[in-house]
Design a protein around this motif. Structure first.
Motif, mmCIF file in Angstrom:
data_model
loop_
_atom_site.group_PDB
_atom_site.id
_atom_site.type_symbol
_atom_site.label_atom_id
_atom_site.label_comp_id
_atom_site.label_asym_id
_atom_site.label_seq_id
_atom_site.Cartn_x
_atom_site.Cartn_y
_atom_site.Cartn_z
ATOM 1 N N PRO A 138 -11.868 0.676 -4.842
ATOM 2 C CA PRO A 138 -11.028 1.488 -3.957
ATOM 3 C C PRO A 138 -10.849 2.933 -4.410
ATOM 4 C CG PRO A 138 -9.664 0.102 -5.325
ATOM 5 C CD PRO A 138 -11.091 -0.251 -5.646
ATOM 6 N N THR A 144 -10.498 3.662 2.640
ATOM 7 C CA THR A 144 -11.119 3.289 3.912
ATOM 8 C C THR A 144 -12.519 2.731 3.695
ATOM 9 O OG1 THR A 144 -9.811 4.925 5.107
ATOM 10 C CG2 THR A 144 -11.850 4.191 6.164
ATOM 11 N N HIS A 173 -6.511 -4.427 7.613
ATOM 12 C CA HIS A 173 -6.957 -3.154 7.037
ATOM 13 C C HIS A 173 -6.214 -1.953 7.597
ATOM 14 C CE1 HIS A 173 -11.105 -4.925 5.695
ATOM 15 N NE2 HIS A 173 -10.071 -5.587 5.214
ATOM 16 N N LYS A 199 -9.973 -8.341 8.060
ATOM 17 C CA LYS A 199 -10.135 -7.035 8.701
ATOM 18 C C LYS A 199 -8.937 -6.643 9.573
ATOM 19 C CE LYS A 199 -15.107 -6.877 8.375
ATOM 20 N NZ LYS A 199 -15.057 -6.248 7.089
ATOM 21 N N SER A 227 0.823 -1.195 0.000
ATOM 22 C CA SER A 227 0.000 0.000 0.000
ATOM 23 C C SER A 227 0.866 1.256 0.000
ATOM 24 C CB SER A 227 -0.924 -0.016 1.224
ATOM 25 O OG SER A 227 -1.731 1.124 1.259
ATOM 26 N N LEU A 260 -9.622 -7.885 1.584
ATOM 27 C CA LEU A 260 -10.928 -7.414 2.056
ATOM 28 C C LEU A 260 -11.504 -8.248 3.197
ATOM 29 C CD1 LEU A 260 -12.628 -6.277 -1.271
ATOM 30 C CD2 LEU A 260 -11.815 -4.836 0.603
ATOM 31 N N ILE A 278 -2.927 -1.497 5.871
ATOM 32 C CA ILE A 278 -3.123 -1.062 4.487
ATOM 33 C C ILE A 278 -3.420 0.443 4.435
ATOM 34 C CG2 ILE A 278 -4.664 -1.254 2.488
ATOM 35 C CD1 ILE A 278 -4.941 -4.269 3.255
ATOM 36 N N ARG A 279 -4.138 0.950 5.403
ATOM 37 C CA ARG A 279 -4.527 2.370 5.422
ATOM 38 C C ARG A 279 -3.413 3.308 5.862
ATOM 39 N NH1 ARG A 279 -8.907 0.404 8.539
ATOM 40 N NH2 ARG A 279 -7.998 1.596 10.273
ATOM 41 N N TYR A 310 -13.722 1.397 0.944
ATOM 42 C CA TYR A 310 -13.588 0.123 0.232
ATOM 43 C C TYR A 310 -13.275 -1.009 1.204
ATOM 44 C CZ TYR A 310 -11.431 -3.269 -3.008
ATOM 45 O OH TYR A 310 -11.089 -4.390 -3.715
ATOM 46 N N LEU A 311 -12.311 -0.783 2.073
ATOM 47 C CA LEU A 311 -11.940 -1.825 3.034
ATOM 48 C C LEU A 311 -13.074 -2.122 4.003
ATOM 49 C CD1 LEU A 311 -8.269 -0.716 3.770
ATOM 50 C CD2 LEU A 311 -8.999 -2.743 2.490
#
Length: 143
Positions: free
Chosen positions: A103, A93, A122, A119, A69, A116, A125-126, A95-96
């Motif tokens: 996305p 955010t 996530h 969780k 990411s 996905l 990834i963010r 999208y996840l």
């Protein structure tokens, strides 16, 4: 499960993170951490007179998904405004979280689709998108 989550493209991106050197005199720096997995990203930015990212540096200590990411963020952040970066962060955010089917328009983020259902991944990834959006907003105010 692991092979699908950590596919060859994600692993390749994780090894090709652009702008990995911190900036000497950034206009803003933001550090983000994931309490779930311990991933950490620090993003430094300098902005031009229009508030667009002119220089970017980052330090990434994250899992392969967080690294991938960060690579995607860094490939396309230069020249972007704080508003564009916030929109990319918000789209990722949503999208996840399952609140949208894609996305957003940031190039390459669809490669993260295997994450996905995971969780716990996530937050990692963010991180880079949260950090760059916050740094750009801070730099714009400081400029």
């Amino acid at each position: 499960m692991s092979a699908a989550l950590y596919n060859a493209e994600i692993l390749r991106l994780a090894t090709e993170i652009p702008h990995q050197a911190r900036l000497d005199a950034p206009h803003a720096s933001v550090e983000k951490r994931s309490p779930v997995c311990g991933s950490r990203v620090i993003v430094d930015v300098c902005v031009d007179s229009e508030g667009r990212i002119a220089a970017l540096g980052q330090e990434v200590r994250a899992c392969a998904l967080g690294q991938a990411s960060a690579a995607l963020m860094a490939r396309h952040a230069l020249g972007r405004s704080a508003i564009e970066l916030a929109a990319a962060r918000d789209a990722l955010t949503a999208y996840l979280a399952g609140e949208r089917d894609d996305p957003g328009d940031w190039p390459g983020l669809d490669i993260l689709a295997p994450a996905l259902p995971h969780k716990a991944r996530h937050a990692s990834i963010r991180l880079a998108f949260e950090a760059v959006a916050d740094a750009a907003a801070q730099a714009r105010i400081a400029a």
